[in-house]
Motif scaffolding. Structure first.
Motif, PDB file in Angstrom:
ATOM      1  N   ARG A   1     -10.699  34.019   5.028  1.00 54.10           N
ATOM      2  CA  ARG A   1      -9.308  33.576   4.906  1.00 54.10           C
ATOM      3  C   ARG A   1      -9.228  32.059   4.911  1.00 54.10           C
ATOM      4  N   VAL A   2      -8.147  31.555   4.316  1.00 53.30           N
ATOM      5  CA  VAL A   2      -7.835  30.130   4.388  1.00 53.30           C
ATOM      6  C   VAL A   2      -7.107  29.895   5.705  1.00 53.30           C
ATOM      7  N   ALA A   3      -7.748  29.159   6.621  1.00 58.63           N
ATOM      8  CA  ALA A   3      -7.204  28.965   7.961  1.00 58.63           C
ATOM      9  C   ALA A   3      -6.265  27.770   8.043  1.00 58.63           C
ATOM     10  N   GLY A   4      -6.419  26.795   7.134  1.00 66.81           N
ATOM     11  CA  GLY A   4      -5.555  25.622   7.196  1.00 66.81           C
ATOM     12  C   GLY A   4      -5.870  24.636   6.089  1.00 66.81           C
ATOM     13  N   LEU A   5      -4.929  23.734   5.838  1.00 62.55           N
ATOM     14  CA  LEU A   5      -5.084  22.676   4.837  1.00 62.55           C
ATOM     15  C   LEU A   5      -4.504  21.376   5.367  1.00 62.55           C
ATOM     16  N   ARG A   6      -5.035  20.280   4.871  1.00 58.72           N
ATOM     17  CA  ARG A   6      -4.515  18.954   5.215  1.00 58.72           C
ATOM     18  C   ARG A   6      -4.913  17.989   4.103  1.00 58.72           C
ATOM     19  N   THR A   7      -4.015  17.068   3.773  1.00 57.89           N
ATOM     20  CA  THR A   7      -4.298  16.060   2.751  1.00 57.89           C
ATOM     21  C   THR A   7      -4.023  14.671   3.308  1.00 57.89           C
ATOM     22  N   VAL A   8      -4.884  13.729   2.966  1.00 58.12           N
ATOM     23  CA  VAL A   8      -4.707  12.329   3.360  1.00 58.12           C
ATOM     24  C   VAL A   8      -4.628  11.489   2.091  1.00 58.12           C
ATOM     25  N   VAL A   9      -3.640  10.597   2.050  1.00 60.41           N
ATOM     26  CA  VAL A   9      -3.457   9.709   0.903  1.00 60.41           C
ATOM     27  C   VAL A   9      -3.496   8.261   1.376  1.00 60.41           C
ATOM     28  N   PRO A  10      -3.845   7.331   0.497  1.00 62.47           N
ATOM     29  CA  PRO A  10      -3.792   5.914   0.881  1.00 62.47           C
ATOM     30  C   PRO A  10      -2.365   5.498   1.203  1.00 62.47           C
ATOM     31  N   ALA A  11      -2.225   4.580   2.151  1.00 66.58           N
ATOM     32  CA  ALA A  11      -0.893   4.046   2.466  1.00 66.58           C
ATOM     33  C   ALA A  11      -0.390   3.125   1.354  1.00 66.58           C
ATOM     34  N   GLN A  12      -1.317   2.525   0.601  1.00 71.02           N
ATOM     35  CA  GLN A  12      -0.945   1.579  -0.449  1.00 71.02           C
ATOM     36  C   GLN A  12      -0.326   2.314  -1.632  1.00 71.02           C
ATOM     37  N   ARG A  13       0.867   1.892  -2.019  1.00 75.34           N
ATOM     38  CA  ARG A  13       1.604   2.525  -3.102  1.00 75.34           C
ATOM     39  C   ARG A  13       1.738   1.562  -4.276  1.00 75.34           C
ATOM     40  N   HIS A  14       1.798   2.148  -5.485  1.00 78.26           N
ATOM     41  CA  HIS A  14       2.137   1.330  -6.645  1.00 78.26           C
ATOM     42  C   HIS A  14       3.025   2.136  -7.571  1.00 78.26           C
ATOM     43  N   SER A  15       4.117   1.528  -7.991  1.00 74.19           N
ATOM     44  CA  SER A  15       5.059   2.171  -8.900  1.00 74.19           C
ATOM     45  C   SER A  15       5.235   1.311 -10.138  1.00 74.19           C
ATOM     46  N   PHE A  16       4.922   1.886 -11.309  1.00 75.52           N
ATOM     47  CA  PHE A  16       5.165   1.156 -12.554  1.00 75.52           C
ATOM     48  C   PHE A  16       6.655   1.072 -12.862  1.00 75.52           C
ATOM     49  N   VAL A  17       7.441   1.952 -12.243  1.00 73.86           N
ATOM     50  CA  VAL A  17       8.892   1.875 -12.422  1.00 73.86           C
ATOM     51  C   VAL A  17       9.419   0.593 -11.781  1.00 73.86           C
TER      52      VAL A  17
END
Length: 364
Positions: free
Chosen positions: A9-25
């Motif tokens: 079974r899939v017991a759990g999930l977690r995702t980590v992303v960089p704090a640095q953001r960039h928006s072309f908008v």
């Protein structure tokens, strides 16, 4: 190829992303304001997360794994399988998974290895780790999927620059004799290799001069060519054609293998390639909007991490009640594709968190 995973079974999930953001908008750069608005509406990306140097995809995945094990109250000594799925290894050698095993404090009895796949990699990683659990004494596994795609992008490549972002994920698998079977469908067509391509960096087209020329400098033209070849090239027309050709049959085959249909699936989570492509697939397969996840406007296309990221960000609270019958599918670079139908939940709520600002830099 078809397979059935049983007793996991899939017991759990977690995702980590960089704090640095960039928006072309907000910061169009090489694009006009009109171009940016059109791009955002078409590809479905308004903001990407960009991992700064000296961090790598493995840092994101290790942070995700540490947080997930703490959330699940797992002793690292109880995890004996680690599969790292990424196109962005820390080094040519050793395998990054070996370094991650040590960083995470997993036992030396653990099997740890890399799988250098991209868009389909999450499905492959879950399938491989599940089969290892089913055929060994191990009871727990971590599948770590992440890529640092932004580091492959040329700053003037208008086709790739607005699309890709960085992310790392951790998925915990556990032996459970009561777990429902997980049907899996896998496929490969290497004829598509040139269409999503980073030419330089391996031994076929090396970034360093061959043995015997040490000390010599490359000619400027050759150096410039190597720089171009070390960047990602993407043939959008061929990718779109492949997707329309391969993905609908993949989804149908996966549902048939699971003895179900669109009505019997609660959520469809496909590789978050771009919004236009995903919406086209949804309509072609006649999947209701409420069942189909498109969630990339704040993250971009994050390659191997896109499926777990979309699940964590869009389905987190739903999975605390569970089970949610989910068809997950990955497709792209290779060409390579895979799908599985899995019941997710009930589980502790999956999280998407920023990489801590004081995260230690790895030294070996």
């Amino acid at each position: 190829m078809k397979a059935i995973v049983e007793g996991v079974r899939v017991a759990g999930l977690r995702t980590v992303v960089p704090a640095q953001r960039h928006s072309f908008v907000e910061d169009p750069g090489i694009f006009t304001t009109e171009e940016v608005q059109k791009l955002a509406a078409t590809i479905g990306v308004r903001e990407r997360r960009v991992l700064p140097r000296p961090y790598c995809a493995s840092d994101l995945c290790v942070a995700a794994a540490e947080g997930l094990m703490q959330q699940l109250d797992w002793d690292p000594a109880s995890v004996e399988v680690l599969v790292f799925v990424s196109q962005d290894a820390d080094y040519v050698l050793p395998a990054t998974a070996c370094i991650m095993q040590h960083r995470l404090g997993l036992p030396t009895s653990a099997a740890a290895f890399d799988v250098p796949l991209g868009c389909s990699g999450y499905i492959y990683g879950l399938w491989i780790a599940s089969r290892l659990l089913g055929g060994s004494t191990a009871k727990r596994a971590l599948v770590l999927c992440g890529d640092n795609a932004t580091r492959h992008l040329h700053p003037e490549d208008r086709a790739t620059l607005p699309l890709f972002g960085d992310a790392g994920s951790a998925t915990a698998l556990e032996v459970d004799t009561n777990a429902p079977p997980i049907p899996v469908v896998i496929g490969t067509d290497g004829a598509g290799a040139p269409h999503i391509f980073v030419k330089a960096g391996g031994k076929r087209h090396c970034l360093i001069p061959p043995v015997g020329t040490a000390g010599q400098t490359l000619e400027k033209e050759a150096a410039a060519q190597l720089e171009r070849d070390s960047r990602l090239t993407l043939n959008g027309a061929e990718v779109f054609s492949f997707t329309l050709r391969a993905v609908p049959p993949l989804l149908r085959e996966a549902m048939e293998h699971a003895n179900t249909d669109v009505e019997g699936i609660d959520r469809f989570v496909l590789h978050q390639a771009n919004a236009f492509m995903l919406e086209h697939l949804r309509k072609r397969m006649k999947i209701p909007t409420e069942k189909f996840i498109i969630d990339m406007q704040g993250f971009g296309n994050t390659s191997s991490a896109s499926v777990p990221l979309a699940i964590c960000h869009s389905m987190g609270s739903q999975l605390t009640a569970g089970p949610v019958k989910t068809l997950m599918a990955g497709f792209g670079v290779g060409w390579s594709w895979g799908a599985m139908v899995v019941e997710l939940g009930a589980m502790q709520e999956p999280q998407v968190v920023d990489l801590p600002g004081n995260w230690p830099v790895l030294t070996v």
